[in-house]
Structure formats: C-alpha cells, structure tokens
Write a protein that holds these residues in place. Structure first.
Motif, PDB file in Angstrom:
ATOM      1  N   ASP A 141      -5.769  83.686 -36.893  1.00 31.02           N
ATOM      2  CA  ASP A 141      -4.999  84.826 -36.375  1.00 31.02           C
ATOM      3  C   ASP A 141      -4.140  85.479 -37.447  1.00 31.02           C
ATOM      4  O   ASP A 141      -4.013  86.707 -37.487  1.00 31.02           O
ATOM      5  N   SER A 142      -3.541  84.670 -38.308  1.00 26.50           N
ATOM      6  CA  SER A 142      -2.579  85.212 -39.267  1.00 26.50           C
ATOM      7  C   SER A 142      -3.195  86.208 -40.251  1.00 26.50           C
ATOM      8  O   SER A 142      -2.669  87.310 -40.408  1.00 26.50           O
ATOM      9  N   PRO A 143      -4.301  85.897 -40.927  1.00 29.07           N
ATOM     10  CA  PRO A 143      -4.846  86.916 -41.825  1.00 29.07           C
ATOM     11  C   PRO A 143      -5.334  88.152 -41.061  1.00 29.07           C
ATOM     12  O   PRO A 143      -5.208  89.274 -41.548  1.00 29.07           O
ATOM     13  N   TRP A 144      -5.873  87.940 -39.882  1.00 24.01           N
ATOM     14  CA  TRP A 144      -6.371  89.071 -39.113  1.00 24.01           C
ATOM     15  C   TRP A 144      -5.224  89.977 -38.645  1.00 24.01           C
ATOM     16  O   TRP A 144      -5.321  91.200 -38.702  1.00 24.01           O
ATOM     17  N   ASN A 145      -4.141  89.364 -38.225  1.00 23.04           N
ATOM     18  CA  ASN A 145      -3.016  90.135 -37.697  1.00 23.04           C
ATOM     19  C   ASN A 145      -2.002  90.549 -38.767  1.00 23.04           C
ATOM     20  O   ASN A 145      -1.303  91.545 -38.591  1.00 23.04           O
ATOM     21  N   GLN A 146      -1.890  89.785 -39.837  1.00 19.40           N
ATOM     22  CA  GLN A 146      -0.862  90.030 -40.851  1.00 19.40           C
ATOM     23  C   GLN A 146      -1.412  90.604 -42.154  1.00 19.40           C
ATOM     24  O   GLN A 146      -0.783  91.473 -42.744  1.00 19.40           O
ATOM     25  N   ASP A 147      -2.523  90.071 -42.617  1.00 24.61           N
ATOM     26  CA  ASP A 147      -2.959  90.301 -43.996  1.00 24.61           C
ATOM     27  C   ASP A 147      -4.255  91.125 -44.048  1.00 24.61           C
ATOM     28  O   ASP A 147      -5.168  90.820 -44.796  1.00 24.61           O
ATOM     29  N   ARG A 148      -4.318  92.148 -43.240  1.00 24.95           N
ATOM     30  CA  ARG A 148      -5.512  93.000 -43.174  1.00 24.95           C
ATOM     31  C   ARG A 148      -5.080  94.442 -43.373  1.00 24.95           C
ATOM     32  O   ARG A 148      -4.104  94.894 -42.778  1.00 24.95           O
ATOM     33  N   ASN A 149      -5.816  95.157 -44.200  1.00 25.20           N
ATOM     34  CA  ASN A 149      -5.463  96.561 -44.417  1.00 25.20           C
ATOM     35  C   ASN A 149      -6.216  97.468 -43.439  1.00 25.20           C
ATOM     36  O   ASN A 149      -6.969  96.986 -42.585  1.00 25.20           O
ATOM     37  N   ASP A 150      -6.029  98.762 -43.583  1.00 22.40           N
ATOM     38  CA  ASP A 150      -6.632  99.713 -42.651  1.00 22.40           C
ATOM     39  C   ASP A 150      -8.151  99.814 -42.789  1.00 22.40           C
ATOM     40  O   ASP A 150      -8.806 100.432 -41.958  1.00 22.40           O
ATOM     41  N   ARG A 151      -8.720  99.188 -43.807  1.00 26.06           N
ATOM     42  CA  ARG A 151     -10.182  99.128 -43.974  1.00 26.06           C
ATOM     43  C   ARG A 151     -10.730  97.776 -43.538  1.00 26.06           C
ATOM     44  O   ARG A 151     -11.862  97.438 -43.825  1.00 26.06           O
ATOM     45  N   ASN A 152      -9.893  96.968 -42.860  1.00 26.78           N
ATOM     46  CA  ASN A 152     -10.245  95.629 -42.389  1.00 26.78           C
ATOM     47  C   ASN A 152     -10.578  94.668 -43.525  1.00 26.78           C
ATOM     48  O   ASN A 152     -11.345  93.722 -43.355  1.00 26.78           O
ATOM     49  N   GLN A 153      -9.977  94.893 -44.670  1.00 25.35           N
ATOM     50  CA  GLN A 153     -10.110  93.974 -45.780  1.00 25.35           C
ATOM     51  C   GLN A 153      -9.026  92.914 -45.670  1.00 25.35           C
ATOM     52  O   GLN A 153      -7.901  93.206 -45.256  1.00 25.35           O
ATOM     53  N   LEU A 154      -9.384  91.692 -46.038  1.00 24.68           N
ATOM     54  CA  LEU A 154      -8.479  90.548 -45.939  1.00 24.68           C
ATOM     55  C   LEU A 154      -8.087  90.107 -47.336  1.00 24.68           C
ATOM     56  O   LEU A 154      -8.915  90.004 -48.227  1.00 24.68           O
ATOM     57  N   SER A 155      -6.806  89.797 -47.499  1.00 19.40           N
ATOM     58  CA  SER A 155      -6.264  89.510 -48.816  1.00 19.40           C
ATOM     59  C   SER A 155      -5.946  88.025 -48.984  1.00 19.40           C
ATOM     60  O   SER A 155      -6.429  87.187 -48.239  1.00 19.40           O
ATOM     61  N   LEU A 156      -5.099  87.736 -49.921  1.00 17.17           N
ATOM     62  CA  LEU A 156      -4.826  86.359 -50.343  1.00 17.17           C
ATOM     63  C   LEU A 156      -3.773  85.631 -49.511  1.00 17.17           C
ATOM     64  O   LEU A 156      -3.968  84.475 -49.129  1.00 17.17           O
ATOM     65  N   PRO A 161       2.122  90.937 -44.671  1.00 14.30           N
ATOM     66  CA  PRO A 161       1.305  92.160 -44.695  1.00 14.30           C
ATOM     67  C   PRO A 161       0.504  92.268 -45.992  1.00 14.30           C
ATOM     68  O   PRO A 161       0.924  91.771 -47.038  1.00 14.30           O
ATOM     69  N   PHE A 162      -0.611  92.897 -45.914  1.00  9.08           N
ATOM     70  CA  PHE A 162      -1.553  93.069 -47.024  1.00  9.08           C
ATOM     71  C   PHE A 162      -0.815  93.511 -48.284  1.00  9.08           C
ATOM     72  O   PHE A 162      -0.219  94.582 -48.313  1.00  9.08           O
ATOM     73  N   SER A 169     -13.536  86.718 -53.031  1.00  9.00           N
ATOM     74  CA  SER A 169     -12.946  85.402 -52.790  1.00  9.00           C
ATOM     75  C   SER A 169     -11.883  85.432 -51.700  1.00  9.00           C
ATOM     76  O   SER A 169     -11.825  84.536 -50.860  1.00  9.00           O
ATOM     77  N   THR A 170     -11.025  86.457 -51.684  1.00 13.05           N
ATOM     78  CA  THR A 170      -9.995  86.509 -50.640  1.00 13.05           C
ATOM     79  C   THR A 170     -10.624  86.722 -49.273  1.00 13.05           C
ATOM     80  O   THR A 170     -10.228  86.103 -48.291  1.00 13.05           O
ATOM     81  N   GLN A 171     -11.625  87.583 -49.232  1.00 14.38           N
ATOM     82  CA  GLN A 171     -12.271  87.858 -47.945  1.00 14.38           C
ATOM     83  C   GLN A 171     -13.085  86.652 -47.467  1.00 14.38           C
ATOM     84  O   GLN A 171     -13.076  86.328 -46.287  1.00 14.38           O
TER      85      GLN A 171
END
Length: 184
Positions: A141-156, A161-162, A169-171
């Motif tokens: 839940d945390s990367p999906w809700n916190q660490d995702r940008n407006d292009r649905n990319q997931l970060s480290l 927040p993203f 590797s992050t994705q």
C-alpha cells in the motif's frame, strides 16, 4: 534450490546444501539481532557491516527450500527468526521497509527491498503468518499510495511522496511488494 527441482543426485545436492548452510551459520554472518550483515572480513568473520534487506530476503528463500527438502522445523523456524528481526529492525515506525542508503542509493540497492518482499512472500506461502500478511499489505500500500507519481511510476522510498526518479530497479522492487500482496 537445485535439490528441489532436479531428479537424481538429490542426496548429493542435499548434502551440499546442508554443508553450505552449516558454513554460513558458522561464519557469524547472522548477528546477535538475527539479522545478516553485509559480508565477511578477510579472516572469514562477520564484518559487522550493513544489514541490507536483500541479505535477509535471499536467506529466507534458501531456508524455505531447505525446509521443503528436509522437513526439519529448524530451517523454517530460523527463517521466521530472520523475517521477524528484519521486520523489526529494517522498518520505520509505520512498518515500512527501508535500506540504510535511502534516499541516495547506488545502482544495485534499489533492487534490495524487492528481493526481501519476494522471499517473504515465499515464506508466507510455506508457513502462514498474520504478521507477515500485515507487513506485506502495508509495504504494498505504501509505495502505491505514497511513492507514486502522476505517471504511476514507483520510486525508491516507499513511505514518502515520490522524490527520486523511477527506474527499472525501483519499479521492480515496488512491484515485488505489490505482487506479494496480491498473492494473498
């Protein structure tokens, strides 16, 4: 583990797996907190280095395989000890997994949390635990809700927040967390 996937020579592979596990245990890489340090010194002692998430994860996977091959509770019990230590020692106050290099990790470290999550999923499948389910869910839940940008990319850093650029590797690591949650 080869032993659980090939026909023939099972005894040879089993004995080799046991010898490697015995060596690993004797090396002292598992520290007093039940976490695995980064590596050994030149004289084969625990270097007391970083406790990376992937070291915990790959060991969980190996122990589940040894458990399947042997049927001895020792291996799965040891996996639970390492998993619980990692969940306690490598997370923030919200139970979200972190590696000590965040937010400025090198090229390989962004893969590490995914390795842990993938192998925790394997442990969960082998030996059900509500504790792991809660952890897996929170870390999906945390990367999906916190660490995702407006292009649905997931970060480290999954808990904020993203902030970092996303890359393979992050994705991949964040997707390992999401796949672990979907599996259950």
């Amino acid at each position: 583990m080869l032993l659980n996937r090939v026909s023939g020579q099972k005894e040879t592979y089993f004995n080799e797996a046991l010898a490697q596990w015995d060596w690993f245990c004797q090396s002292g890489m598992i520290n007093e907190r039940n976490l695995i340090n980064d590596s050994l010194t030149g004289d084969c002692a625990n270097n007391g280095g970083t406790e990376w998430s992937y070291n915990q994860g790959q060991t969980l996977g190996a122990l589940v395989e040894l458990d399947a091959a042997s049927g001895y509770d020792y291996y799965i019990d040891t996996a639970h000890s390492i998993a619980k230590a990692a969940i306690l020692g490598l997370t923030d106050s919200d139970g979200i997994l972190h590696d000590p290099c965040e937010p400025n990790c090198g090229a390989d470290a962004p893969w590490f949390k995914g390795i842990f999550m993938r192998n925790l999923q394997i442990l969960q499948a082998a030996s059900q635990s509500d504790d792991y389910l809660g952890f897996i869910t929170a870390n999906a839940d945390s990367p999906w809700n916190q660490d995702r940008n407006d292009r649905n990319q997931l970060s480290l850093v999954w808990s904020v927040p993203f902030i970092n650029p996303a890359n393979a590797s992050t994705q991949s690591s964040a997707l390992d967390a999401l796949v672990a949650a979907v599996a259950f």
